[in-house]
Scaffold this active site. Sequence first.
Site, PDB file in Angstrom:
ATOM      1  CD  GLN A 125      -3.354  -0.524   1.851  1.00  0.00           C
ATOM      2  OE1 GLN A 125      -3.133   0.059   2.902  1.00  0.00           O
ATOM      3  NE2 GLN A 125      -4.477  -1.156   1.610  1.00  0.00           N
ATOM      4  CG  ASP A 128      -1.380   1.930  -4.958  1.00  0.00           C
ATOM      5  OD1 ASP A 128      -1.161   2.282  -6.132  1.00  0.00           O
ATOM      6  OD2 ASP A 128      -2.461   1.463  -4.582  1.00  0.00           O
ATOM      7  CB  SER A 131      -3.418   4.787  -4.696  1.00  0.00           C
ATOM      8  OG  SER A 131      -4.101   3.612  -5.008  1.00  0.00           O
ATOM      9  CE1 TYR A 228      -6.667  -1.229 -11.166  1.00  0.00           C
ATOM     10  CE2 TYR A 228      -5.943  -3.457 -10.658  1.00  0.00           C
ATOM     11  CZ  TYR A 228      -5.715  -2.096 -10.657  1.00  0.00           C
ATOM     12  OH  TYR A 228      -4.554  -1.600 -10.148  1.00  0.00           O
TER      13      TYR A 228
END
Length: 377
Positions: A125, A128, A131, A228
């Site tokens: 995370q 990422d 993002s 997705y």
Amino acid sequence: MRIAVLKEPRDDEPRVAATPESIKKFKTLGADVVVESGAGAGSSLADEVFAEAGADIAQSRQAALQGADVVLTVRRPEEFSGFPEGAAVVSLMDPYGHEEALKKMAEAKLSGFALELIPRITRAQSMDVLSSQANLAGYRAVIEAAEAYGRALPMMMTAAGTVPAARVFVMGAGVAGLQAIATAKRLGAVVTATDVRPAAKEQVESLGGKFIAVEDEEFKAAETAGGYAKEMSAEYRAKQAELVREHIAKQDIVITTALIPGRPAPKLVDAEMVKSMKDGSVVVDLAVERGGNVEGVEADKQVVKDNVTLIGIVNMAGQIAASASALLARNIYAFVEPMVDKETKALSINREDQIVAATLLTHGGAVVHPQFGGEPV
Ligand code: NAD
């Protein structure tokens, strides 16, 4: 281990792959860092602040590359002269449809890592990049739209009368879309949003947006295991177009963000729908780099068609470069750090690691990624 941070050669890329903060952290891992002069200029980071963080400043790209074990750039380098054989290159590689460029990188005997292929697993995370950049792009898209829109976004009750709130419609409620919804809400707009993934509904509503979509059986199965969207059938697309056609004519600002990994962006808004919008309305298409969601939007241009302003900024995160670079540099540090052997202080590429396997495009003189013709480990 020597890490080189290069200046982006393209004028349309103001971001930089490292910041003084990430350089300090690389130094504590035992790395030497060299920054090409001017690399941070587009993000308000002068050579001096990199030097204060412990980096050497190189006056040219060739000098920065000398002896580098790891090369950090925002975008995939176009050419590799001066890159030492065996060096790792960590960038947004834009690999789909650029197989020739990947071969060139393999021939230069570089280990190329594609940041956009980092899997969306809990451990990754903090790495990422999709993002971190999409979040800023979603925010900035609303700012761009608000600027081009000749009216106020919030409802204003004044002694001179009431100004109505703007209606904002966000198409695609992933990371960028959700931030666009949140930003438009903060500015006081009335926000609606659509997506093909059912999970998006609750997220839109939790931000105070109204969710509208064709919620049939196909919609219920539209999310892949990776989270997705799938490419929708012609039948679904026709139903979706009808819904959009009706809704869009009442909107003041439309922000589109719909993408399908590895595919062209889905066409969601045609020229007739644009024409149906009110004079002075604004459309911002964040999918323009992948062909766009909106007919008539042009890359890096602001055009007016049928009295509607169409905005297609390819590098939207780059419009807010200092924040984008700060987050990108943190993502890149989080990605590189686990690959540094804590004893030898050198980069150690373990191809059995899930994140390495997902991102490593070229290694040992060959394209190794199975999605681009390589052999899986
Ligand atoms: P994306 O950039 O690939 O696409 C943007 C949005 O467009 C998506 O929400 C997608 O569903 C939507 N879309 C695609 N086709 C459409 C169509 N025809 N009509 C309308 N909308 C359409 O997506 P993203 O922002 O990268 O997010 C994808 C998913 O990954 C989301 O569920 C997000 O919450 C999730 N995610 C997970 C993590 C994690 O677990 N670490 C991190 C980030 C995002």
